[in-house]
Design an enzyme around this catalytic site. Sequence first.
Site, mmCIF file in Angstrom:
data_model
loop_
_atom_site.group_PDB
_atom_site.id
_atom_site.type_symbol
_atom_site.label_atom_id
_atom_site.label_comp_id
_atom_site.label_asym_id
_atom_site.label_seq_id
_atom_site.Cartn_x
_atom_site.Cartn_y
_atom_site.Cartn_z
ATOM 1 N N VAL A 52 0.824 -1.216 0.000
ATOM 2 C CA VAL A 52 0.000 0.000 0.000
ATOM 3 C C VAL A 52 0.857 1.265 0.000
ATOM 4 O O VAL A 52 0.313 2.362 0.012
ATOM 5 C CB VAL A 52 -0.991 0.039 1.189
ATOM 6 C CG1 VAL A 52 -2.004 -1.080 1.075
ATOM 7 C CG2 VAL A 52 -0.267 -0.006 2.508
ATOM 8 N N TYR A 53 2.171 1.127 -0.025
ATOM 9 C CA TYR A 53 3.042 2.303 -0.023
ATOM 10 C C TYR A 53 3.158 2.878 -1.435
ATOM 11 O O TYR A 53 3.154 2.152 -2.415
ATOM 12 C CB TYR A 53 4.441 1.944 0.462
ATOM 13 C CG TYR A 53 4.582 1.662 1.934
ATOM 14 C CD1 TYR A 53 3.510 1.726 2.802
ATOM 15 C CD2 TYR A 53 5.813 1.326 2.460
ATOM 16 C CE1 TYR A 53 3.667 1.454 4.147
ATOM 17 C CE2 TYR A 53 5.979 1.061 3.808
ATOM 18 C CZ TYR A 53 4.905 1.122 4.643
ATOM 19 O OH TYR A 53 5.066 0.859 5.969
ATOM 20 N N GLY A 54 3.299 4.185 -1.484
ATOM 21 C CA GLY A 54 3.551 4.855 -2.747
ATOM 22 C C GLY A 54 2.357 5.548 -3.346
ATOM 23 O O GLY A 54 2.483 6.273 -4.321
#
Length: 88
Positions: A52-54
């Site tokens: 879920v990063y970015g």
Amino acid sequence: MNYNHLGRTGLKVSPITLGCMNFGELTDEQGSFRIMDTALNAGINLFDTADVYGGPQSPDMAKGYGTSEEIIGNWLAQDKSRRDKIVL
């Protein structure tokens, strides 16, 4: 740098972790590459990322984004020996 054992895994990790949450939306790929190069050169070998990063800073947990992971993958692809130097 003094490294710590990661549980009973046999892995030794740096006491400082590189958080990669902002790779993607806030830090472009080239900037992210510079950050990872600097971290690795300083002895930091523990990189934190998630699917879920970015994306936006209010991630859609059901959708996920993966941009951070893609950028890290592109960085690793430039030099295959890097993968053996980090704990991801």
